[in-house]
Design a protein around this motif. Structure first.
Motif, PDB file in Angstrom:
ATOM      1  N   ASN A  53      82.474  11.292  90.641  1.00 50.54           N
ATOM      2  CA  ASN A  53      82.444  10.062  91.423  1.00 50.54           C
ATOM      3  C   ASN A  53      81.042   9.519  91.576  1.00 50.54           C
ATOM      4  O   ASN A  53      80.832   8.527  92.253  1.00 50.54           O
ATOM      5  N   GLU A  54      80.116  10.222  90.930  1.00 50.35           N
ATOM      6  CA  GLU A  54      78.751  10.068  91.385  1.00 50.35           C
ATOM      7  C   GLU A  54      77.925   9.029  90.668  1.00 50.35           C
ATOM      8  O   GLU A  54      78.367   8.394  89.722  1.00 50.35           O
ATOM      9  N   TYR A  88      92.650   7.780  85.839  1.00 46.99           N
ATOM     10  CA  TYR A  88      91.450   7.006  86.184  1.00 46.99           C
ATOM     11  C   TYR A  88      91.788   5.555  86.454  1.00 46.99           C
ATOM     12  O   TYR A  88      91.086   4.872  87.161  1.00 46.99           O
ATOM     13  N   ILE A 113      86.259  15.896  88.531  1.00 45.82           N
ATOM     14  CA  ILE A 113      86.309  14.462  88.808  1.00 45.82           C
ATOM     15  C   ILE A 113      84.900  14.048  89.214  1.00 45.82           C
ATOM     16  O   ILE A 113      84.295  14.664  90.090  1.00 45.82           O
ATOM     17  N   ASN A 115      92.139   5.156  89.939  1.00 50.60           N
ATOM     18  CA  ASN A 115      91.008   5.686  90.707  1.00 50.60           C
ATOM     19  C   ASN A 115      89.722   5.256  90.026  1.00 50.60           C
ATOM     20  O   ASN A 115      88.986   6.065  89.490  1.00 50.60           O
ATOM     21  N   GLU A 173      86.949   4.670  90.630  1.00 48.25           N
ATOM     22  CA  GLU A 173      85.658   5.237  90.995  1.00 48.25           C
ATOM     23  C   GLU A 173      85.433   6.619  90.403  1.00 48.25           C
ATOM     24  O   GLU A 173      84.304   7.099  90.388  1.00 48.25           O
ATOM     25  N   GLY A 174      86.464   7.277  89.984  1.00 51.27           N
ATOM     26  CA  GLY A 174      86.275   8.655  89.582  1.00 51.27           C
ATOM     27  C   GLY A 174      86.691   8.944  88.156  1.00 51.27           C
ATOM     28  O   GLY A 174      87.861   8.774  87.797  1.00 51.27           O
TER      29      GLY A 174
END
Lengths: 281, 281, 281, 281
Positions: C84-85, C270, C82, C273, C275-276
């Motif tokens: 997130n960056e 996703y 995953i 989520n 963001e990830g």
């Protein structure tokens, strides 16, 4: 010739929907409806209206979700002419066409004749007279397109068929029409009941305007071409669908038939009689 | 054979854009770059990378609106083989194909071979060996498609050309590829510099994989087929465009040339030598 | 995660035919085949070969008319990441792409990205970072295209789906890929076994190349996106069909399954989520 | 309103050809031709005929290779109605449509409404009354399709425009028509002379049948919609081309103009007056 024809269609209707049916025998100079009956179960109000060329439309509005069945039977007398003469020898003279024939020169939804001009000219442009050209078109389709049930759907057009080379009667008719128009020969769609069609169904063919008459062609060669009862003409299937439906419905049953009443039906096929074209008038 | 080739392209760039160029001569076992020079005005950093089959890409990033010109010249030695032998007599055996050839069996952006199987089988399926099949395909395209500058654009595909019957070298190549693949013969796109092409331009042709070799075909018959300097191979023009551009730009000038350096160039055309295929390796 | 997967396919073969199957779990850095078994009844010689990206092809030649069944079972361990960056925050920099990623920028048979540039730019061009763009693309497809079994066929492409707005997983994937490429984001087709897919079947999704990694997307939202076992990647379904068949055959039976072996499967999506992103590596 | 309109077209004719022109102002209840003159140099015999809806065709046969020029000027009085009333509030009731309006529900060459039903229903199906639906359609086209001279050609259709999102007035009209018909609202093509069109040219717009009247729409917003002189109506450009040509010719000059004769022309645009639709009758 006299034929007994019938059709039964059954629909599930999921929301308020409008149907426009083309299932009745056309009333033309050469085709007489001797008897006919139309029933709907349950009963609905039907509205009938005619186009200029004798096609009879039935409009039916269904307000509620329901199942219904429409049933048509008729005895129809048809007269066709075999044309052996000089008129078929010439070429289309657009400057002599009646105004009402002009639209049949133009491309339509399923007959993109504008895109097939080079192909049509290359394959058929060198043939001298118009009747011979259209016979060659119908022969070419018969020889190059595979009749394959279920291979196409309601959005398939002549442009698909010229590359994919498979289809049903509707696709054979659309390609014939498109190739004629690509050569500046007016052509139109023809739907009808067809004697000896196996399995029985509605049939689609085409007519080309040659020497001032609409000559009949069937590139599928599935039937004798003198065994048809005309339902409708149109530019293509968009104009003359058996059922144009506005709403949400499902056709769960269809049964169609056509029988010769006379004993003496003699099959006629232009592909065995290249000198004589058949005209339903 | 030795050839001197060059290309000049000039662009107006309106926003930050990336270019991927295919203009350099390919480096292959049968093609050697003896000399070459690449200049850009004004100067930009270019990045070069190669595909597996010898195609050389140039990637160039332009950050600001600007006009620039890219200029390539080279002297290239090419070796081709004429194949007269038995291998050409067989039929494609998919089970024997190397893994890297497999993708050239599949349909691609401009070569929808999946839709042309019936047509290809009907027209060419009866021909016994693969080389004769592909010669027949190239002959058919030459005879049935009109070479017409400006008749097509960058989104035109084999499916358009099979019905519209007009195009340029790129369209002739795409149709050749699509018809080969429709017969399970691997085929790929070929771009290059072409000696005696008039007017001078980049040229597009195709190669078919027969008897373990990539045989060269040009359905346009515009040039002797032994006068090419290969730039790129690909599945179709999507892989091997002269310039793939990501951004907003306008090409305002293009100039291309190819001259034989040796005096003794003897034109070779497979259509005059049906027994011998040409292979650039 | 560990999954048990299987597929059974049964074919009637009418003439000598070659099959290329993509049914085995891919071997990648992040996916390990713990056990597997492949059987064919009756026995045939199978040839296996791999593409560069880990896809495993099986080639099978059938010389005679026959019925056969192919059966694959495996236990596969998958690892996904995953992300997130920050890397997801940027925009595709074509000038930084590895050479092997470049082909995934180009249009392909079923993903005519060249024709969708204005639409994609209008709908998604204003979104700042690439990951958010692709999430928006997948959301848009989910919201605007109807998942409708049987509505499309093997020749349906992204260009059809953008207007007709109905399709199956394959069509959703093709449209996602085409819209990404239209924005200069590399994208590729992904086929696999999917846990919790109902009814069970092979599944098709897509991956977009963002921040140097292939992020996974499924516009159908039919399954948790962390429950897949990868079979193949490709430019589109032309490269990665379950079965590419050269010959005349009919598939009369297909049965596919995927079960989680571990008890602790936690669905990840996703779309819950944002963001990830998920990456199968 | 009174307008002075003119058009000049010049052709090179390479072989015997027939022209069907639509350049004369239509004669309708709401449009009167006060003066007009038609000249051809050199002189040819022209034949005039009318369609039912007031469109006037000119048919001209050219037997020999020649250059000729056709010149039309007229002073035309137009009357339009602004409709603010209740009728616009309802929804199309197909069961109440006059028979001659029915064909405008069906798909045609450039308006494949059958393929756009899901898209149209999703985007516009939730809007309550038909007039608001069609305003929303025209607004959507204005906002989502780029007006780009030269981006399309005579074979471009609504299905192309919905994905490629660029076109000229003809394409905007075709897409408007297709989306209306996809919602079971009859719609037709309109060509005319347009005051304040810059650069001057023939203009194409569309009409939708709402509350028993043909309401006028122009998704290009290039002109005030009360400044038109109608030339022709048709299902699409196939019916109402400025010139349908059967033969081999080249148009080397075209000049078109439209001026308001009255001083008090007050521009009217439905997009500024969402309550009132404009009807040319």
């Amino acid at each position: 010739m006299k034929f007994k024809v019938f059709s039964e269609l059954s629909y599930e209707v999921y929301m308020p929907s409008t149907f426009i049916f083309n299932i009745e025998g056309a009333k033309t100079v050469n085709q007489t409806i001797l008897e006919e009956a139309l029933t709907i179960e349950p009963q609905f109000k039907l509205e009938a209206f005619n186009s200029q060329n004798g096609t009879r439309f039935l409009r039916l509005e269904v307000d509620n979700p329901i199942n219904f069945k429409i049933n048509y039977t008729a005895i129809v007398e048809t007269n066709y002419i075999i044309i052996n003469e000089r008129p078929l020898r010439g070429e289309a003279i657009i400057s002599k066409l009646d105004a009402e024939v002009i639209p049949y020169l133009f491309p339509s939804r399923y007959c993109q004749s504008d895109k097939l001009q080079r192909l049509a000219t290359k394959e058929f442009g060198g043939i001298m007279d118009d009747y011979a050209k259209v016979v060659a078109i119908a022969d070419w389709i018969f020889n190059n397109v595979e009749y394959l049930s279920g291979s196409t759907n309601s959005s398939t057009s002549a442009l698909d068929t010229i590359s994919e080379r498979a289809g049903v009667c509707r696709d054979f008719a659309h390609l014939g029409i498109a190739l004629c128009r690509a050569l500046s020969i007016p052509a139109r769609y023809f739907t009808g009941y067809a004697f000896k069609l196996n399995p029985p169904d509605f049939h689609a063919c085409f007519e080309a305007y040659i020497g001032g008459k609409w000559l009949f062609f069937d590139a599928t060669r599935l039937i004798p071409i003198n065994g048809l009862v005309k339902i409708a003409n149109g530019r293509d299937a968009a104009d003359a669908a058996v059922a144009s439906i506005f709403g949400s419905t499902f056709c769960n049953y269809i049964n169609v038939g056509c029988q010769a009443i006379d004993d003496d039906f003699k099959p006629y096929n232009y592909w065995d009689n290249k000198e004589g074209g058949l005209c339903y008038g």
